[in-house]
Write a protein that holds these residues in place. Structure first.
Motif, PDB file in Angstrom:
ATOM      1  N   GLN A 139      -7.130  -6.739  -0.631  1.00 25.16           N
ATOM      2  CA  GLN A 139      -5.686  -6.693  -0.837  1.00 25.16           C
ATOM      3  C   GLN A 139      -5.000  -7.920  -0.262  1.00 25.16           C
ATOM      4  O   GLN A 139      -4.136  -8.523  -0.902  1.00 25.16           O
ATOM      5  CB  GLN A 139      -5.111  -5.431  -0.205  1.00 25.16           C
ATOM      6  CG  GLN A 139      -3.604  -5.290  -0.384  1.00 25.16           C
ATOM      7  CD  GLN A 139      -3.059  -4.022   0.242  1.00 25.16           C
ATOM      8  OE1 GLN A 139      -3.607  -3.538   1.229  1.00 25.16           O
ATOM      9  NE2 GLN A 139      -2.017  -3.470  -0.332  1.00 25.16           N
TER      10      GLN A 139
ATOM     11  N   THR B 194       0.854  -1.188   0.000  1.00 27.70           N
ATOM     12  CA  THR B 194       0.000   0.000   0.000  1.00 27.70           C
ATOM     13  C   THR B 194       0.887   1.234   0.000  1.00 27.70           C
ATOM     14  O   THR B 194       1.667   1.449   0.931  1.00 27.70           O
ATOM     15  CB  THR B 194      -0.924   0.038   1.230  1.00 27.70           C
ATOM     16  OG1 THR B 194      -1.740  -1.130   1.241  1.00 27.70           O
ATOM     17  CG2 THR B 194      -1.820   1.272   1.191  1.00 27.70           C
TER      18      THR B 194
ATOM     19  N   ARG C   2      -8.874  -3.432   2.244  1.00 26.06           N
ATOM     20  CA  ARG C   2      -7.787  -4.144   2.936  1.00 26.06           C
ATOM     21  C   ARG C   2      -7.972  -5.652   2.845  1.00 26.06           C
ATOM     22  O   ARG C   2      -7.012  -6.398   2.619  1.00 26.06           O
ATOM     23  CB  ARG C   2      -7.706  -3.697   4.391  1.00 26.06           C
ATOM     24  CG  ARG C   2      -7.059  -2.339   4.600  1.00 26.06           C
ATOM     25  CD  ARG C   2      -6.658  -2.139   6.050  1.00 26.06           C
ATOM     26  NE  ARG C   2      -7.827  -2.140   6.918  1.00 26.06           N
ATOM     27  CZ  ARG C   2      -8.470  -1.038   7.312  1.00 26.06           C
ATOM     28  NH1 ARG C   2      -8.056   0.144   6.877  1.00 26.06           N
ATOM     29  NH2 ARG C   2      -9.515  -1.112   8.112  1.00 26.06           N
TER      30      ARG C   2
ATOM     31  N   VAL D 131      -1.971  -1.421  -3.790  1.00 30.53           N
ATOM     32  CA  VAL D 131      -2.972  -0.368  -3.582  1.00 30.53           C
ATOM     33  C   VAL D 131      -2.276   0.991  -3.495  1.00 30.53           C
ATOM     34  O   VAL D 131      -1.270   1.134  -2.787  1.00 30.53           O
ATOM     35  CB  VAL D 131      -3.792  -0.628  -2.304  1.00 30.53           C
ATOM     36  CG1 VAL D 131      -4.740   0.537  -2.023  1.00 30.53           C
ATOM     37  CG2 VAL D 131      -4.589  -1.927  -2.431  1.00 30.53           C
TER      38      VAL D 131
END
Length: 226
Positions: free
Chosen positions: A191, A34, A188, A198
């Motif tokens: 992911q 991320t 989340r 992300v």
């Protein structure tokens, strides 16, 4: 050594008329990572997102997906490549066709590539449940739902092809706190399940600190992010 899978904007330059918005900007997002992107308004964050999402062709530099250079934008990019990147914008009303029901909004990318209708209905039902859209909402059009409900549908649409990279451009800025938390939790969980990369573009320092593995700053024209 083989490089890890990643989405890369390499030395990207973009201008609007005589104004250069991005000048030699590089940004890499690895699978499973991320990345937070911040910077003042007007510095080119949304433009960079559109370049990475294959919606805007840069004047200079290139975008590559897992080492494969992408030479075009939108429908000029092969389906198996362009569907690996998805974007969730700040304003769901600007992103949604007001003529479509929420179900049809989610289904639109699947129908665009002629997915069989039974598979479309199955995937739409799965995603609607995932993002928290109840059956009574799914048949409504955008004008008949709240911004939060519409953004949930837009998130479902973004995930419909199971993308490897998800770009979120101030995607929770217009939402109430509970919807923000739900959208963030769905992203989340997705992911972790898909090992997706992300990108989070936001002015929310708390969100960046909680969510991002690393944060990069875009300061405007002639800036470079590494």
């Amino acid at each position: 050594m083989t490089s890890s899978p990643h989405l890369l904007a390499d030395e990207v330059t973009v201008g609007y008329g005589r104004q250069v918005v991005l000048d030699g900007v590089t940004l890499r997002i690895d699978r499973g990572e991320t990345v937070g992107l911040r910077g003042p308004s007007g510095c080119g964050k949304s433009t960079l997102v559109r370049v990475l999402a294959l919606l805007r062709r840069p004047e200079g530099g290139r975008v590559s997906i897992d080492g494969t250079p992408v030479g075009g934008v939108r429908y000029a990019v092969p389906v198996d490549l362009r569907t690996r990147v998805a974007v969730l914008f700040q304003s769901p009303r600007a992103a949604a066709d007001p003529r479509l029901s929420l179900d049809d909004l989610i289904a639109e990318p699947l129908r665009a590539i002629r997915t069989p209708e039974p598979a479309v209905r199955e995937r739409v039902a799965e995603l609607a449940e995932l993002v928290g859209l109840t059956p009574d909402l799914r048949g409504r059009r955008p004008h008949a739902v709240s911004d939060g409900q519409l953004q949930r549908a837009c998130l479902a649409r973004a995930l419909v092809h199971r993308p490897d990279y998800l770009l979120c451009d101030e995607a929770t800025a217009m939402l109430d706190a509970s919807t923000q938390a739900h959208v963030a939790a769905v992203i989340r969980d997705y992911q972790r399940a898909q090992r997706a990369g992300v990108l989070i573009v936001t002015h929310d320092e708390i969100l960046l600190n909680r969510w991002a593995d690393r944060v990069v700053d875009l300061v405007g024209t002639a800036s470079a992010v590494t």
